[in-house]
Design a protein around this motif. Structure first.
Motif, PDB file in Angstrom:
ATOM      1  N   UNK A   1       0.834  -1.212   0.000  1.00 11.70           N
ATOM      2  CA  UNK A   1       0.000   0.000   0.000  1.00 11.70           C
ATOM      3  C   UNK A   1       0.863   1.254   0.000  1.00 11.70           C
ATOM      4  N   UNK A   2       1.924   1.245   0.832  1.00 12.60           N
ATOM      5  CA  UNK A   2       2.787   2.424   0.916  1.00 12.60           C
ATOM      6  C   UNK A   2       3.506   2.650  -0.412  1.00 12.60           C
ATOM      7  N   UNK A   3       4.130   1.603  -0.960  1.00 14.99           N
ATOM      8  CA  UNK A   3       4.880   1.750  -2.204  1.00 14.99           C
ATOM      9  C   UNK A   3       3.962   2.146  -3.358  1.00 14.99           C
ATOM     10  N   UNK A   4       2.817   1.481  -3.449  1.00 23.53           N
ATOM     11  CA  UNK A   4       1.873   1.801  -4.515  1.00 23.53           C
ATOM     12  C   UNK A   4       1.351   3.223  -4.363  1.00 23.53           C
ATOM     13  N   UNK A   5       1.008   3.569  -3.120  1.00 28.75           N
ATOM     14  CA  UNK A   5       0.505   4.917  -2.879  1.00 28.75           C
ATOM     15  C   UNK A   5       1.537   5.974  -3.197  1.00 28.75           C
ATOM     16  N   UNK A   6       2.782   5.746  -2.766  1.00 25.65           N
ATOM     17  CA  UNK A   6       3.838   6.732  -2.997  1.00 25.65           C
ATOM     18  C   UNK A   6       4.112   6.891  -4.487  1.00 25.65           C
TER      19      UNK A   6
ATOM     20  N   UNK B   1       2.153   6.060  -7.049  1.00 29.20           N
ATOM     21  CA  UNK B   1       0.992   6.601  -7.752  1.00 29.20           C
ATOM     22  C   UNK B   1       0.853   8.093  -7.520  1.00 29.20           C
ATOM     23  N   UNK B   2       1.040   8.504  -6.273  1.00 25.16           N
ATOM     24  CA  UNK B   2       0.921   9.923  -5.935  1.00 25.16           C
ATOM     25  C   UNK B   2       1.955  10.744  -6.690  1.00 25.16           C
ATOM     26  N   UNK B   3       3.220  10.267  -6.687  1.00 28.37           N
ATOM     27  CA  UNK B   3       4.267  11.008  -7.387  1.00 28.37           C
ATOM     28  C   UNK B   3       3.941  11.122  -8.883  1.00 28.37           C
ATOM     29  N   UNK B   4       3.451  10.049  -9.479  1.00 26.45           N
ATOM     30  CA  UNK B   4       3.132  10.065 -10.909  1.00 26.45           C
ATOM     31  C   UNK B   4       1.968  11.013 -11.202  1.00 26.45           C
TER      32      UNK B   4
ATOM     33  N   UNK C   1      -0.559  15.847 -13.456  1.00 27.63           N
ATOM     34  CA  UNK C   1      -1.660  16.809 -13.299  1.00 27.63           C
ATOM     35  C   UNK C   1      -1.132  18.219 -13.064  1.00 27.63           C
ATOM     36  N   UNK C   2       0.030  18.340 -12.404  1.00 26.47           N
ATOM     37  CA  UNK C   2       0.565  19.666 -12.107  1.00 26.47           C
ATOM     38  C   UNK C   2       0.901  20.441 -13.381  1.00 26.47           C
ATOM     39  N   UNK C   3       1.096  19.727 -14.480  1.00 23.24           N
ATOM     40  CA  UNK C   3       1.343  20.403 -15.752  1.00 23.24           C
ATOM     41  C   UNK C   3       0.130  21.234 -16.160  1.00 23.24           C
TER      42      UNK C   3
END
Length: 476
Positions: free
Chosen positions: A373-378, A380-383, A388-390
C-alpha cells in the motif's frame, strides 16, 4: 594574533566535541555556584531559574528584563547579564531572508510537522553520544511526548511571522531558554561547569536521588574522554542540520523541493537561530551542498565512534533503536487502521535512507500489505502529481496527505495539554492561530481544499487517546 604552541596543541581548538558554550555555561555556573556538590541546594536553585525563564514570553520582554524582587542576587545578576548579551541577532542576519523563510514555513504548514516526526527527529538520534544524552533524560524512550512538545515549543515561536525580528515575536526568548537548558544539562551531567574538571575526566554514575529528569541527568555519569562534552558544539551543529538540511532534503524526496533561493533563505534563518542558541558560525552550513557534506561527515564520525565503542565493549547497548522505536510507536498510536500503523516507519525509511534506518533499528519486517500500500501509494501519488501539475498548478496529493497527517500529529501532540510538558498559554494561543491559518492550503485548487477540509474534520472528530498527566510536567 598568531596562536602560540600551547594553543595549537589544545584539542578543543580543533575538535568541536570538546567545545561547549562559554556564555551560557558561565551564566549557569554563576547561578548554581558550588551547589553541584550539594544536590539539596542544587535542585531548588534550578527550580528558581526555571520560574524566571517561564517569564520570557516575547522578544520585547527581554529588553531591560529584570528578575523578580526577592530572587537570589547571584541568580538575578547572572540571568540579567546573560539576557542582555545573548538576545542580539548577529550582524550578518538578513531580515529579508528570515521573512522569506517564515513565509515558506507558513506555506508548508502541516507538512512541516510530518517532516519533523519522520525526518528531523529520527535523524537527531544517529549520533550515539547525542542519543545517550536523550536516553539519559528518558525523553524519547519513556517520555516521547516531552521531547516532541519541547521541540515544537522552539520551532513554532522561531518560524512564525516576526519570530526573531519583531518585539511581539517569541523566537529569541525561546532560543535563549533552550541555550540555558543545554548549559544546565552539561552542568548536571558533569556535576559542574565544563572546564571545572580535568579534560576527559570520567564522572561516575550514582543512584538518582529522585524521579525527575534533573535527578536522572545528575546521576547518569559521563565518559568525557570517549564522548567529549554533553551537548557539545558538534552535536548542536548536527542537530541544527536535522532541522533545516534534513527537512529540505525531505521535501526534495517527496517531490516538493523548493527553489535554490528559498532553500538558502531557510538555511539562513535557521543559522540565525543557531547563533542565538550558541552554535559557532564556522560550524554552520549555508548551501545544501555544504550542508550535505557536513551532515554526511558528522554521521560517518558518529558511526565510527560507535564501532569503536562496540569493539571495546561488545555488550554495550545501542541507545538509538529504543529512541526511534518510541517515536515510531507514538505516531502509530495516532493512526486509525492497523494496516496504516507501519506507515511512520516506512515513511521514515524513505526519507532518511537505508543507512540511517539501520542505525535506528527500523529494519524490522513490515507486513506485505502495508508495504505494498505504501509503495503503490507513494509511486501513484508522485506520478499523478507530476502529470496533473502540468495542467493544474498547485495540484499535489503528496502535499495534501502530508498536511492532513501533520494536522493530526499537531493536534494530538502539541495542543493536548494533558500530555507531559505543559506549554504556556501564550504559545498555545499562537499555535492555535497558526493552525487556523493552515486549515486551507493557499497553493491548492479549490476542489483539493474541500477534500482536505473533509479529511481534517474527520481527524478532528476522533478524540485523542486519554493521556493522564505525568509527574514532572514543566513549563517550557
Amino acid at each position: 594574533m598568531k596562536p602560540d604552541a600551547a594553543q595549537l596543541l589544545d584539542p578543543a581548538l580543533v575538535n568541536p566535541a570538546l567545545r561547549a558554550d562559554p556564555l551560557a555555561d558561565g551564566a549557569v555556573a554563576r547561578m548554581l555556584g558550588d551547589s553541584a556538590c550539594n544536590p539539596a541546594r542544587l535542585f531548588p536553585r534550578i527550580a528558581v531559574i526555571n520560574a524566571e525563564l517561564a517569564r520570557w514570553d516575547t522578544n520585547g520582554s527581554l529588553a531591560g528584563w529584570r528578575a523578580l524582587p526577592g530572587t537570589d542576587p547571584e541568580i538575578a545578576a547572572a540571568l540579567e547579564d546573560y539576557v542582555q548579551r545573548a538576545m542580539r541577532l548577529p550582524d550578518w542576519a538578513d531580515k529579508d531572508c528570515i521573512a522569506r523563510a517564515e513565509k515558506l514555513f507558513m506555506d508548508m504548514s502541516m507538512l512541516s510537522c510530518t517532516l519533523l516526526f519522520c525526518t528531523s527527529l529520527p535523524e537527531c538520534y544517529i549520533l550515539p553520544d547525542l542519543s545517550a544524552v536523550l536516553q539519559a533524560a528518558g525523553q524519547l524512550e519513556l517520555h516521547t511526548d516531552y521531547r516532541v512538545r519541547s521541540t515544537a515549543a522552539m520551532i513554532f515561536p522561531v518560524m512564525m511571522r516576526g519570530g526573531m525580528t519583531d518585539a511581539a515575536g517569541g523566537g529569541i526568548a525561546q532560543a535563549l531558554k533552550v541555550r540555558l537548558i543545554h548549559a544546565t544539562i552539561r552542568h548536571l551531567i558533569l556535576r559542574g561547569a565544563p572546564g571545572s574538571l580535568p579534560a576527559g575526566a570520567p564522572v561516575a554514575p550514582i543512584a538518582p536521588a529522585g524521579p525527575g529528569m534533573h535527578h536522572t541527568l545528575y546521576a547518569h555519569g559521563w565518559d568525557g574522554k570517549r564522548d567529549g562534552l554533553p551537548c557539545n558544539q558538534e552535536e548542536l551543529a548536527y542537530t541544527l542540520l536535522t532541522f533545516h538540511y534534513a527537512f529540505l532534503r525531505g521535501l526534495r524526496r517527496l517531490g516538493l523541493g523548493l527553489p535554490r533561493e528559498d532553500e538558502q533563505a531557510y538555511l539562513h534563518a535557521w543559522n540565525v537561530l543557531g547563533h542565538l542558541i550558541g552554535i559557532e558560525r564556522e560550524l554552520m552550513a549555508w548551501t545544501m551542498e555544504e550542508a550535505d557534506a557536513r551532515f554526511q561527515a558528522m554521521q560517518a564520525r558518529g558511526r565510527a565512534a560507535w564501532s569503536a565503542r562496540l569493539a571495546a565493549d561488545p555488550g554495550e547497548a545501542d541507545p538509538r533503536p529504543p529512541l526511534a522505536a518510541a517515536l515510531m510507536q507514538a505516531m502509530a498510536n495516532e493512526l486509525p487502521l492497523r494496516v496504516l500503523k507501519p506507515f511512520p516507519i516506512l515513511l521514515t525509511r524513505y526519507l532518511c535512507g537505508k543507512q540511517a534506518s539501520r542505525d535506528l533499528g527500523l529494519t524490522r519486517r513490515v507486513s506485505l500489505i502495508s508495504r505494498a500500500l505504501f509503495a503503490l501509494g507513494l509511486g501513484t501519488v508522485r506520478l499523478i502529481d507530476a502529470v496533473v501539475r502540468i495542467f493544474v498548478p498547485g495540484f499535489s496529493i503528496s502535499r495534501l496527505l502530508t498536511r492532513v497527517a501533520g494536522y493530526r500529529l499537531t493536534t494530538r501532540f502539541l495542543m493536548d495539554q494533558t500530555r507531559p510538558l505543559k506549554l504556556p498559554d501564550a504559545l498555545l494561543g499562537q499555535v492555535d492561530q497558526v493552525m487556523q491559518d493552515w486549515r486551507q492550503d493557499p497553493k491548492a485548487p479549490a476542489f483539493m481544499k474541500r477534500i482536505e477540509a473533509h479529511l481534517v474534520r474527520s481527524a478532528s472528530a476522533t478524540p485523542p487517546a486519554a493521556s493522564a498527566p505525568q509527574p514532572g510536567n514543566r513549563q517550557a
